[in-house]
Design a protein around this motif. Structure first.
Motif, mmCIF file in Angstrom:
data_model
loop_
_atom_site.group_PDB
_atom_site.id
_atom_site.type_symbol
_atom_site.label_atom_id
_atom_site.label_comp_id
_atom_site.label_asym_id
_atom_site.label_seq_id
_atom_site.Cartn_x
_atom_site.Cartn_y
_atom_site.Cartn_z
ATOM 1 N N HIS A 268 0.822 -1.210 0.000
ATOM 2 C CA HIS A 268 0.000 0.000 0.000
ATOM 3 C C HIS A 268 0.858 1.263 0.000
ATOM 4 O O HIS A 268 0.477 2.276 -0.590
ATOM 5 N N LEU A 269 2.009 1.195 0.664
ATOM 6 C CA LEU A 269 2.922 2.342 0.697
ATOM 7 C C LEU A 269 3.876 2.361 -0.486
ATOM 8 O O LEU A 269 4.658 3.302 -0.636
ATOM 9 N N ARG A 270 3.819 1.298 -1.304
ATOM 10 C CA ARG A 270 4.745 1.140 -2.434
ATOM 11 C C ARG A 270 6.204 1.156 -1.969
ATOM 12 O O ARG A 270 7.073 1.739 -2.616
ATOM 13 N N VAL A 271 6.430 0.510 -0.842
ATOM 14 C CA VAL A 271 7.774 0.354 -0.281
ATOM 15 C C VAL A 271 8.014 -1.133 -0.088
ATOM 16 O O VAL A 271 7.142 -1.851 0.422
ATOM 17 N N ALA A 272 9.188 -1.607 -0.492
ATOM 18 C CA ALA A 272 9.498 -3.034 -0.342
ATOM 19 C C ALA A 272 9.447 -3.423 1.132
ATOM 20 O O ALA A 272 10.014 -2.719 1.983
ATOM 21 N N PRO A 273 8.766 -4.531 1.474
ATOM 22 C CA PRO A 273 8.668 -4.944 2.874
ATOM 23 C C PRO A 273 10.003 -5.041 3.608
ATOM 24 O O PRO A 273 10.072 -4.669 4.792
ATOM 25 N N PRO A 274 11.108 -5.542 2.979
ATOM 26 C CA PRO A 274 12.374 -5.584 3.718
ATOM 27 C C PRO A 274 12.825 -4.223 4.236
ATOM 28 O O PRO A 274 13.427 -4.129 5.311
ATOM 29 N N VAL A 275 12.553 -3.155 3.478
ATOM 30 C CA VAL A 275 12.912 -1.810 3.934
ATOM 31 C C VAL A 275 12.124 -1.461 5.189
ATOM 32 O O VAL A 275 12.680 -0.953 6.177
ATOM 33 N N GLY B 230 22.802 -4.629 -5.904
ATOM 34 C CA GLY B 230 23.741 -5.410 -5.093
ATOM 35 C C GLY B 230 23.533 -5.166 -3.608
ATOM 36 O O GLY B 230 24.339 -4.495 -2.939
ATOM 37 N N PHE B 231 22.459 -5.706 -3.067
ATOM 38 C CA PHE B 231 22.114 -5.468 -1.663
ATOM 39 C C PHE B 231 22.977 -6.316 -0.721
ATOM 40 O O PHE B 231 23.363 -7.430 -1.051
ATOM 41 N N ARG B 232 23.235 -5.766 0.457
ATOM 42 C CA ARG B 232 23.913 -6.519 1.509
ATOM 43 C C ARG B 232 22.892 -6.865 2.588
ATOM 44 O O ARG B 232 21.864 -6.187 2.719
ATOM 45 N N GLY B 233 23.184 -7.923 3.362
ATOM 46 C CA GLY B 233 22.200 -8.373 4.333
ATOM 47 C C GLY B 233 22.804 -9.036 5.548
ATOM 48 O O GLY B 233 23.921 -8.706 5.979
ATOM 49 N N ALA B 234 22.062 -10.008 6.077
ATOM 50 C CA ALA B 234 22.406 -10.604 7.367
ATOM 51 C C ALA B 234 23.719 -11.370 7.341
ATOM 52 O O ALA B 234 24.387 -11.494 8.369
ATOM 53 N N VAL B 235 24.120 -11.906 6.188
ATOM 54 C CA VAL B 235 25.385 -12.636 6.113
ATOM 55 C C VAL B 235 26.552 -11.706 6.434
ATOM 56 O O VAL B 235 27.474 -12.063 7.172
ATOM 57 N N SER B 236 26.506 -10.495 5.880
ATOM 58 C CA SER B 236 27.558 -9.517 6.174
ATOM 59 C C SER B 236 27.611 -9.215 7.667
ATOM 60 O O SER B 236 28.696 -9.116 8.260
ATOM 61 N N LEU B 237 26.436 -9.054 8.270
ATOM 62 C CA LEU B 237 26.399 -8.761 9.703
ATOM 63 C C LEU B 237 26.935 -9.938 10.514
ATOM 64 O O LEU B 237 27.658 -9.753 11.504
ATOM 65 N N MET C 283 22.196 -1.025 6.096
ATOM 66 C CA MET C 283 21.067 -0.089 6.129
ATOM 67 C C MET C 283 21.001 0.740 4.853
ATOM 68 O O MET C 283 19.929 0.917 4.264
ATOM 69 N N VAL C 284 22.141 1.256 4.398
ATOM 70 C CA VAL C 284 22.167 2.109 3.207
ATOM 71 C C VAL C 284 21.738 1.318 1.972
ATOM 72 O O VAL C 284 20.912 1.779 1.174
ATOM 73 N N THR C 285 22.310 0.115 1.807
ATOM 74 C CA THR C 285 21.988 -0.660 0.599
ATOM 75 C C THR C 285 20.524 -1.088 0.578
ATOM 76 O O THR C 285 19.886 -1.060 -0.485
ATOM 77 N N LEU C 286 19.998 -1.461 1.733
ATOM 78 C CA LEU C 286 18.609 -1.922 1.764
ATOM 79 C C LEU C 286 17.614 -0.768 1.671
ATOM 80 O O LEU C 286 16.628 -0.849 0.929
ATOM 81 N N VAL C 287 17.865 0.302 2.426
ATOM 82 C CA VAL C 287 16.901 1.402 2.473
ATOM 83 C C VAL C 287 17.060 2.325 1.268
ATOM 84 O O VAL C 287 16.127 2.521 0.479
ATOM 85 N N VAL C 288 18.260 2.891 1.105
ATOM 86 C CA VAL C 288 18.459 3.877 0.036
ATOM 87 C C VAL C 288 18.351 3.210 -1.344
ATOM 88 O O VAL C 288 17.566 3.629 -2.201
ATOM 89 N N GLN C 289 19.157 2.149 -1.567
ATOM 90 C CA GLN C 289 19.106 1.485 -2.869
ATOM 91 C C GLN C 289 17.768 0.799 -3.090
ATOM 92 O O GLN C 289 17.265 0.736 -4.215
ATOM 93 N N GLY C 290 17.192 0.252 -2.018
ATOM 94 C CA GLY C 290 15.892 -0.401 -2.155
ATOM 95 C C GLY C 290 14.799 0.570 -2.565
ATOM 96 O O GLY C 290 13.902 0.220 -3.339
ATOM 97 N N LEU C 291 14.855 1.817 -2.044
ATOM 98 C CA LEU C 291 13.861 2.819 -2.421
ATOM 99 C C LEU C 291 14.127 3.387 -3.816
ATOM 100 O O LEU C 291 13.197 3.765 -4.534
ATOM 101 N N LEU C 292 15.396 3.435 -4.220
ATOM 102 C CA LEU C 292 15.746 3.974 -5.536
ATOM 103 C C LEU C 292 15.500 2.972 -6.664
ATOM 104 O O LEU C 292 15.233 3.373 -7.800
ATOM 105 N N LEU C 293 15.601 1.685 -6.354
ATOM 106 C CA LEU C 293 15.566 0.668 -7.405
ATOM 107 C C LEU C 293 14.324 0.737 -8.284
ATOM 108 O O LEU C 293 14.444 0.665 -9.517
ATOM 109 N N PRO C 294 13.095 0.863 -7.742
ATOM 110 C CA PRO C 294 11.924 0.914 -8.637
ATOM 111 C C PRO C 294 12.007 2.054 -9.650
ATOM 112 O O PRO C 294 11.647 1.872 -10.820
ATOM 113 N N SER C 295 12.479 3.225 -9.215
ATOM 114 C CA SER C 295 12.597 4.356 -10.139
ATOM 115 C C SER C 295 13.648 4.084 -11.206
ATOM 116 O O SER C 295 13.449 4.415 -12.388
#
Length: 529
Positions: free
Chosen positions: A23-30, A350-357, A388-400
């Motif tokens: 509904h917010l047009r935001v990927a759930p992982p973000v 190229g998102f980073r995630g829990a493995v990196s952490l 955080m940057v790759t998931l939030v910033v890149q995740g929000l930019l990717l659809p555009s």
């Protein structure tokens, strides 16, 4: 008591974020990541930490196994060269570039390489969750890369930590041997485990026992690889790829597959969502571990490292493509080329995630001398910030960026499904007389089956637009809708019989299971017509 509260909180977070995200047009992982950060302000949850062993030994085998089980080995073979380059050379170059940037900002070379190894690999779960809007080939490349590159990064990490604490010495033959052992040994461990699991699955006819074997496969493969000190990541991936090819050949395994699909889909959905929330919680903890001057310096490092990751990935994708064009001039190579805009999309995905952490949290606290491991808190914080940057910033930019790239519409899945269903139906019709003769089937039954299969074939062609008259398709849709309405009516009747004490709950569950199976089949047909 905190454990029970955490289960409820994580489940609610996964539920709400996945419901609100579209509904917010935001990927759930973000949303899940932001939710984890906000939950970190609750004092009682500040003691919650994500053990690296839980990610590397519990979450990772299951998630990688399911990702590899549901990916396309054919597409991997077609794009193997690019996948191998991205999962090995790109990871090494990324780790080096991040280490150089971190060293320029004050980190010693040892911790800088540890940081580079932690943030170099893309994350399979993040890619799978955030890159769904891309065409199949792009998604396959990204998923396959993220499935394999963890093994490369973990070898680099082991070397960097070993050199820093004084246990390893860097020589070219030693490094080459470690990479070769990790990949060959990991692949062998995965193949052996999958082969044994497939044999065991054939022995157990009971679907429940067969699925217990399925659950054991990724963890056994990972454990076997860890015992012989090779890549557990690659072992789980190879086991999944092996089972994806050999599993469908197991006769009479339909109930087992239905159970497995339902179980793994739900389990990995919950594991994925919980991981994103826990990463957000850990980011909060990483912020609290640094003083104000160190925090400012670390925030700058987060920005620099995040930029380095995107730039190195973008440069590599373009450089590798032009190098391959220069070397390989075959016509089939030209057919596999993608546009420059598509490469920009892949660079941003190229998102980073829990493995990196998990890698960052696995850094030892002390050196061999007993001194504290240098800049461990900075490594953990920067890794959390980069995620955080790759998931939030890149995740929000990717659809555009995807809209800007104007990627071609990928209809290959629909076309191949139409081919599979029509060919299977046509071959079944050809085999019907012989099979009816072998089973001594009544002619009336044969005629009924032939009519059903021919009608299904007509519906398939009508759904594709091959027929001038849409009457066949409309009748099929009306038939499905009426059958679904009748099932709803039958279910209400059976429930009333239970409520009036005419039948037992056991009988209700048996009848309801049959109705549910029929409803799922009809609803599935309705969505594909």
């Amino acid at each position: 008591m905190l454990g029970l509260e955490l289960v409820v909180i994580l489940s609610l977070a996964v539920l709400v974020c996945n419901a609100v995200g579209p509904h917010l047009r935001v990927a759930p992982p973000v949303l899940l990541l932001i939710t984890g950060v906000l939950l970190g302000f609750i004092p009682e949850l500040r003691q919650v930490h994500l053990p690296p062993e839980a990610v590397l030994l519990l979450f990772l085998p299951a998630l990688l196994y399911w990702e590899s089980l549901t990916t396309s080995p054919r597409e991997i073979r077609k794009n193997l060269r690019g996948i191998v380059l991205m999962s090995t050379v790109l990871v090494i170059l990324t780790a080096w570039a991040v280490a150089a940037a971190a060293h320029a900002f004050g980190l010693p070379w040892g911790p800088a390489w540890v940081l580079g190894a932690a943030v170099a690999p893309t994350d399979a779960t993040a890619v799978g969750a955030l890159a769904k809007m891309l065409p199949r080939r792009n998604v396959t490349l990204l998923r396959a890369e993220s499935l394999i590159n963890d093994g490369t990064a973990l070898v680099i990490y082991g070397l960097a930590v070993g050199i820093t604490v004084g246990e390893e010495h860097l020589t070219a033959p030693h490094v080459g041997g470690l990479f070769l052992l990790a990949y060959v040994g990991g692949a062998a461990a995965g193949a052996v485990t999958a082969w044994l699991g497939l044999r065991a699955r054939r022995v157990f006819g009971d679907p429940l026992l067969g699925n217990v074997v399925m659950i054991l496969i990724p963890f056994t493969a990972y454990l076997l690889a860890e015992l012989v000190e090779v890549s557990g990541v690659l072992a789980a991936v190879v086991a999944g790829l092996f089972m994806s090819q050999a599993g469908p050949r197991v006769a009479g395994a339909a109930p087992m597959r239905r159970q497995a699909d339902a179980f793994w889909s739900l389990a990995t959905f919950l594991l994925n969502g919980s991981l994103f929330v826990l990463v957000g919680l850990e980011a909060q903890s990483a912020v609290r571990s640094l003083s104000d001057p160190d925090l400012t310096h670390a925030l700058i490092t987060v920005g620099i490292v995040s930029a380095v990751l995107v730039v190195v990935r973008l440069v590599f994708l373009f450089a590798a493509a032009y190098l391959i064009r220069l070397i390989d001039r075959r016509p089939q190579q030209r057919l596999r080329r993608i546009s420059s805009r598509a490469r920009v999309v892949s660079a941003l995905a190229g998102f980073r995630g829990a493995v990196s952490l998990a890698v960052a949290f696995s850094v030892p606290t002390t050196l061999d001398s007993g001194a504290p491991f240098p800049d461990r808190d900075v490594i953990v914080f920067v890794t959390s910030g980069v995620i955080m940057v790759t998931l939030v910033v890149q995740g929000l930019l990717l659809p555009s960026v995807v809209r800007w790239a104007k990627l071609p519409v990928d209809t290959s899945v629909q076309e191949e499904r139409f081919l599979a269903e029509t060919r299977a139906t046509e071959e079944a019709l050809k085999a019907l007389p012989d099979l009816a003769a072998e089973t001594d089937t009544d002619p009336a039954v044969v005629d009924r089956l032939r009519d059903e299969y021919e009608t299904h074939l007509d519906v398939l062609h009508a759904g594709r637009g091959d027929a001038d008259d849409d009457t066949v398709l409309r009748h099929a849709q009306d038939y499905t809708a009426l059958r679904l309405a009748l099932i709803t009516h039958k279910r209400a009747t059976v429930i009333k019989l239970r409520d009036d004490h005419h039948i037992d709950d056991t009988v209700l569950r048996q009848v309801q299971a049959h109705l549910d199976s029929e409803e799922v089949r009809l609803a599935h047909n309705e969505t594909t017509e």
